[in-house]
Scaffold this active site. Structure first.
Site, mmCIF file in Angstrom:
data_model
loop_
_atom_site.group_PDB
_atom_site.id
_atom_site.type_symbol
_atom_site.label_atom_id
_atom_site.label_comp_id
_atom_site.label_asym_id
_atom_site.label_seq_id
_atom_site.Cartn_x
_atom_site.Cartn_y
_atom_site.Cartn_z
ATOM 1 N N GLY A 123 0.795 -1.227 0.000
ATOM 2 C CA GLY A 123 0.000 0.000 0.000
ATOM 3 C C GLY A 123 0.826 1.276 0.000
ATOM 4 N N ASN A 124 1.898 1.316 0.806
ATOM 5 C CA ASN A 124 2.644 2.570 0.960
ATOM 6 C C ASN A 124 3.468 2.942 -0.277
ATOM 7 O OD1 ASN A 124 4.459 0.452 1.504
ATOM 8 N ND2 ASN A 124 5.790 1.829 2.649
ATOM 9 N N LYS A 137 -13.208 -10.960 3.908
ATOM 10 C CA LYS A 137 -12.453 -9.728 3.630
ATOM 11 C C LYS A 137 -13.343 -8.467 3.707
ATOM 12 C CE LYS A 137 -9.017 -7.270 2.003
ATOM 13 N NZ LYS A 137 -7.859 -6.935 2.812
ATOM 14 N N LYS A 150 -3.396 -9.721 -2.857
ATOM 15 C CA LYS A 150 -2.446 -9.359 -3.920
ATOM 16 C C LYS A 150 -1.131 -10.122 -3.825
ATOM 17 C CE LYS A 150 0.877 -6.240 -2.244
ATOM 18 N NZ LYS A 150 0.678 -6.418 -0.836
ATOM 19 N N LYS A 199 1.678 -12.832 2.999
ATOM 20 C CA LYS A 199 2.981 -12.605 2.341
ATOM 21 C C LYS A 199 3.854 -13.846 2.523
ATOM 22 C CE LYS A 199 2.789 -7.673 3.341
ATOM 23 N NZ LYS A 199 2.038 -7.310 2.141
#
Ligand code: ADP
Ligand code: MG
Length: 317
Positions: A11-12, A129, A217, A279
């Protein structure tokens, strides 16, 4: 030989947590990210980019709702495709310009990507989600009745504590894999499967139907990395390393670990479900499928981590 790296941007890389998400703000972040990507290109890495879309999809969903008296609101599958174009465009424009200013013409292209999921995935029966805006109990009731949304309480107390919840099925296959590979062979930098891609199911006549769901993602990034036969899967987030006992006094950042160690630590609950967990799962899957290594680190340490000097590096042995 030049190594092929699939890079999953967090996101960042596009919007900082404290920002509201103007296009100027997002372009500044994308420029910072592109400086790092250019460094990798100079070092000889071939790159494929994927990225998150949570804040952008969230904002677009609010726009759909707030303007529904004027225009028809677009559903989640369309919003997912819109954010792939939106974010992909910012990278296409910025990367191409940076290369041009450095005297190199490198084609950069975004592929709006569909990702196959299994309609029997357990998350369809019990969606997990939360997406989009927070609602009051009254707003939640109206949306349930009018739109048939599944709305759950996501905070213990307050007024706006209800949120739409959608399935987050496991990604199985990148529909546009062949096109992406052709683009790579033609030396394009490709941006694909943004926001996890638009989830689709296969129906009996062989056609794909898009779904009101979202795909993680990093998990989609692993499927993409496998599809293009990447050597390295690089997950860039806002921490330099994944840790054991994260946030505790005895926190221990991880350097080089094997898949077996990663699986053990994951099972022990060291990596949180909505953030580091997927992740690590994606990293493990990539290496188990034959990838050379998966690396989890922060954007600013990306090239150091590729050189093996920092980050959490997951390898077979
Ligand atoms: P992104 O938006 O970059 O994909 P997330 O916010 O989903 O990233 O995940 C990164 C975050 O995961 C870190 O900022 C940290 O808050 C959290 N996290 C959870 N467990 C761990 C862990 N074991 N080690 C490091 N960070 C962790
Ligand atoms: Mg985040």
């Amino acid at each position: 030989m030049n190594k092929l790296v699939v890079i999953a941007l967090g996101g960042n890389a596009i919007k900082q947590a404290h920002e509201c998400g103007t296009s100027d703000e997002q372009f500044v972040n994308v420029e910072t990210t592109c400086h790092e990507l250019i460094k990798m290109n100079r070092l000889g890495y071939k790159i494929v980019i994927t990225h998150g879309n949570g804040p952008q999809a969230g904002n677009l969903l609010i726009q759909q709702e707030e303007s529904k008296k004027l225009l028809p609101p677009q559903p989640l599958n369309i919003v997912g495709a819109m954010t792939q174009g939106q974010i992909g465009f910012m990278f296409q424009n910025t990367l191409r310009n940076f290369f041009h200013l450095a005297g190199k013409e490198v084609p950069v292209v975004t592929v709006v990507t569909q990702v196959l999921v299994d309609e029997n995935d357990p998350d369809f029966a019990d969606p997990s989600k939360p997406i989009g805006p927070f609602y009051t109990e009254q707003e939640a009731r109206v949306l349930r009745e009018q739109k048939n949304y599944l709305i759950k309480k996501v905070k213990p107390n307050g007024t706006k504590i209800w949120r739409r919840v959608v399935p987050s099925p496991e990604p199985q296959m990148i529909v546009e894999a062949g096109s992406i590979k052709s683009l790579l062979e033609a030396r394009n930098i490709v941006i694909a499967a943004g926001g996890g891609g638009v989830p689709v199911r296969l129906i009996s006549d062989g056609t794909y139907q898009s779904l009101e769901a979202v795909i993680d993602k990093d998990k989609a990034g692993n499927i993409l990395a496998q599809a293009v036969n990447a050597d390295i899967f690089l997950i860039l987030t806002d921490v330099e390393k994944a840790s054991l006992n994260w946030g505790l006094e005895n926190e221990k950042p991880l350097d080089k670990i094997t898949v077996e160690q990663a699986e053990k630590y994951l099972a022990e609950g060291h990596f949180l479900k909505g953030s580091m967990g997927p992740k690590m799962t994606a990293a493990i899957r990539f290496v188990k499928a034959g990838g050379e290594k998966a690396v989890i680190t922060s954007l600013s340490r990306a090239t150091d981590a590729l050189a093996g000097n920092t980050g959490t590096i997951i390898t077979r042995d």
